[in-house]
Design a protein around this motif. Structure first.
Motif: not given
Lengths: 180, 244, 355
Positions: C87-90, C116-124, C128-137
């Protein structure tokens, strides 16, 4: 040069800190080094282990399937890791705690009565330093002087009175390792 | 020419979108006047909620930050701690503060954050169109409680000022309303006291304003104020709840 | 320069402070607790603010608040906690606020495991939040790189006014390696004239918000964000190529699996199999263009994505390779780290299939 060591024992036996000492000394000698702790339910009490890699090249996988050496401080560690050692590798056994012999014939066994030596020196806490010495003595992976100066630095501020004791524990371990 | 009345410099010169008879405009004005009188407009940072007052940052003359629904106290915590000498306040409605943001307000009060919260309690969700709030009175109709709120279905309404007053970090809580001039003056005194205590670094300060929502209550403005005094003020008693 | 031995979590925290981070807001969750623990002592000593928040929701909104008034701020968490932060990231992306979010990934979904895992690739990478946005990963594979990328993370966040995610798996956070604290001169950054830190004589008030009531205004805002994302795609793509010059088989991996893949490739090369590793460092923007170029090279026969998931980054590999060459996948998940021999075996199987 590349060495991959798995160190294992009860929590509190100092296997994690032997691993850290190897990394510190390796870095001091200009090597690449990595340390990975056991990771999972064992994090809290019980058996602890860590994987140390020392290499003169960039380290890829920080975990290994076939270590060049293992350091076992209790019986469970011997059972678990003896089968994994690379042929021609070395098994370091704390023979004060582990009565069993190494069963494999394609690896070298180094028996180190860490706790007996530590008790002789009057402080059971230096058992891990004895084992570190044995590792250095048997493998020559790192210079004795590097470890000695590390001990000096390590205790210089907080407990300088412990320096001679640790140096002695190291020397006894080295003697034990060299004799094999 | 004598100036009889002028808009506070704490407000921007723009029309507000609030409904006729809504208390928001009056409370905005009181906050603005207090900021002007205390000379805080140039330093203050307002944290606005989600709800009818979502545009408050376009009305107040001070800097403002829009927060996600209920999170204003978390936002304000970081703002105040990174700017400890500047006045910071959150302006939150009952859905925002007492429902979705219950954790944030309780923990800000527990930590004794040095900001002020102005809590607008109109016993209803305004912007979304009259749904039941945690503060909706028993028997009061809402679009999600068309037969009136019942204890069996939704429990009893939450007295937030009293709830938060159990926490050591809260140093001042008062419940006020703005239905007439005497009450309005008292509300302004409470807001000023809260800001003064904040600037003195005493702890968390909280002013709950019983507010009218004629539109969603289905009343005219006068009737809404009358209902507020007869019913809300009975369940939510006016006055100082806690002062340290 | 002196090489110092650091633990991953603590190196990340220390690097953040050296990069000028002055606000840390977190909530306990394994396996990243060493970050807030380190920050609780070091951040106040550096003159910054540390708050243990009541929840991950509150923590990310504290980052939002600190960022909104111009302070370099961050939070860290692990997978389930990062879900709560979406939510906050969006909102940060919408309000164009800089900030850094460290995700030390563990097994999922739900509570999953703490390994350790890498299952959050899609989310990152997809948001994972709402709307048309991107985060640099950013996805470091060593502690040195983790430390260096923290400086970059804050710079990128400030330059583009956008949240940056530093995505590591639990192994990177828990391990120790030597690192060198390099000088980071940084890049020229715009002044934060938008910050709501009190007017103090400014002619107008600053209002940080992500709300646009009229659809055309909101569309214009989205399109402005899009232009920004295009600039990030053009300027910030990073990757590493290992033994790719003559490679016929290209392993694509990030984080810990890229290291395992590196060792596997060394073993394969000793068996005369020409393999190499392509390691994306930015997962968004993903280095599509470079990977496409590599796919077009005649000696390249096939690709294999290696992940600690059931296959997420492999989608981006497919988008990049665009059908030019076959793309295989090998993964372990739920907190299991693939062994070198497994990857070797998978490559050999794929190799035989392809020849």
């Amino acid at each position: 040069m590349k060495r991959a060591v798995i160190l294992s024992g009860f929590g509190g036996q100092g296997v994690m800190s032997i691993g850290k000492n190897l990394v510190e000394a390796g870095v001091e000698e200009g090597l690449e080094a990595s340390w990975v702790p056991s990771y999972g339910p064992e994090m809290r009490g019980g058996t602890a282990n860590c994987t140390v890699i020392l290499s003169d090249e960039r380290i890829g996988a920080p975990l290994v399937e076939a270590p060049t050496e293992i350091v076992v401080m209790n019986r469970a560690a011997l059972d678990k890791f003896e089968p994994t050692v690379t042929p021609g590798g070395t098994v370091f056994v704390n023979s004060s705690i582990v009565p069993d012999p190494v069963s494999r014939t394609d690896v070298k066994a180094v028996y180190v009565p860490c706790d007996d030596i530590a008790n002789e020196l009057g402080n059971p806490k230096v058992a891990n330093m004895v084992m570190l010495g044995a590792y250095i003595g048997a493998t020559k992976a790192l210079k004795r002087e590097t470890i000695e100066s590390m001990i000096q630095t390590m205790f210089a501020e907080k407990a300088p009175q412990l320096i001679p004791l640790n140096l002695e524990a190291l020397a006894r371990g080295i003697a034990c390792g060299e004799g094999t | 020419m004598t100036t009889i009345y002028r808009k506070s410099k704490g407000l921007q010169d723009v029309p507000m979108h609030y409904c006729p008879g809504c208390s928001h405009g009056i409370v905005h004005k009181l906050i603005a006047e207090v900021m002007e009188e205390m000379d805080l407009i140039q330093q203050a940072i307002a944290i606005c909620p989600v709800g009818c007052s979502v545009f408050a940052g376009s009305y107040f003359a001070c800097d403002a930050i829009e927060a996600a629904h209920g999170r204003a106290p978390a936002v304000a915590t970081a703002v105040k701690r990174t700017h400890p000498n500047q006045p910071v306040f959150t302006y939150q409605g009952d859905g925002d503060l007492a429902s979705i943001g219950a954790a944030e307000i309780v923990h800000a009060a527990m930590r004794g954050e040095h900001f002020t919260t102005i809590f607008i309690n109109n016993a209803i969700y305004g912007m979304t169109g009259g749904q039941m709030a945690p503060t909706t009175l028993l028997g009061q109709r809402a679009t999600t409680a068309p037969g009136g709120r019942t204890k069996e279905q939704a429990g009893c309404p939450m007295r937030v000022a009293e709830l938060l007053s159990t926490l050591e970090g809260l140093v001042y809580a008062e419940r006020v309303c703005v239905v007439d001039i005497p009450h309005l003056n008292q509300a302004k005194r409470a807001i000023r006291k809260a800001f003064e205590k904040q600037m003195a670094g005493e702890g968390f300060t909280f002013v709950e304003v019983l507010a009218a929502c004629p539109t969603n209550w289905g009343m005219d403005p006068i009737g809404a104020n009358r209902w507020l005094m007869e019913h809300m003020a009975e369940y939510y008693p006016l006055g100082v709840v806690k002062e340290v | 320069m002196k090489r110092e031995i650091w633990k991953g979590s603590e190196a990340i925290a220390e690097a953040a402070i050296r990069a000028g981070c002055r606000g840390f807001f977190g909530y306990p969750i394994t396996p990243q607790n060493e970050i807030p623990e380190y920050m609780s002592v070091r951040m106040p000593a550096a003159g910054g603010v540390f708050v243990q928040a009541e929840s991950e929701l509150a923590a990310i909104n504290m980052v939002y608040g600190a960022a909104a008034c111009g302070v370099r701020a961050m939070t860290s968490s692990s997978s389930p906690g990062v879900s709560l932060k979406q939510e906050g990231i969006s909102y940060m992306a919408g309000a164009e606020l800089p900030g850094v979010i460290v995700n030390v990934m563990r097994g999922g979904p739900g509570l999953g495991s703490i390994q350790p895992a890498q299952g959050d690739y899609y989310q990152a990478t997809r948001g994972g939040g709402n709307g048309d946005y991107r985060t640099v990963v950013l996805a470091p594979a060593s502690l040195q790189e983790a430390a260096d990328l923290m400086f970059e993370a804050f710079d990128i966040a400030d330059q583009y006014r956008n949240p940056v995610v530093v995505l590591v798996d639990g192994l990177i956070a828990q391990m120790m390696e030597p690192i060198v604290w390099k000088e980071h001169p940084g890049r020229p950054l715009p002044e934060k004239t938008w910050a709501a830190d009190g007017r103090r004589g400014r002619a107008h008030n600053n209002f940080v918000t992500s709300l646009f009531m009229d659809a055309p205004d909101c569309e214009a805002h989205n399109l402005a964000l899009l232009e920004k994302y295009k600039a990030i795609e053009a300027n910030e793509c990073r990757w590493e190529e290992l033994m790719l010059d003559d490679a016929e088989l290209v392993l694509v991996a990030y984080g810990t699996p890229s290291r395992v893949a590196q060792t596997a490739v060394e073993h394969l090369r000793s068996q005369n199999i020409k393999a190499g590793v392509f390691r994306p460092i930015t997962l968004w923007p993903f280095p599509y263009a470079r990977l496409r170029e590599i796919a077009a090279q005649p000696q390249v026969k096939r690709f294999m994505a290696v992940e600690m998931s059931t296959g997420q980054m492999v989608d981006d590999v497919n988008l990049a390779v665009a059908g030019q060459k076959p793309v295989a996948f090998y993964g372990r998940c739920g907190g299991v780290i693939p062994h070198v021999s497994e990857i070797e075996g998978a490559v050999l199987a794929a190799w035989k299939e392809g020849l």
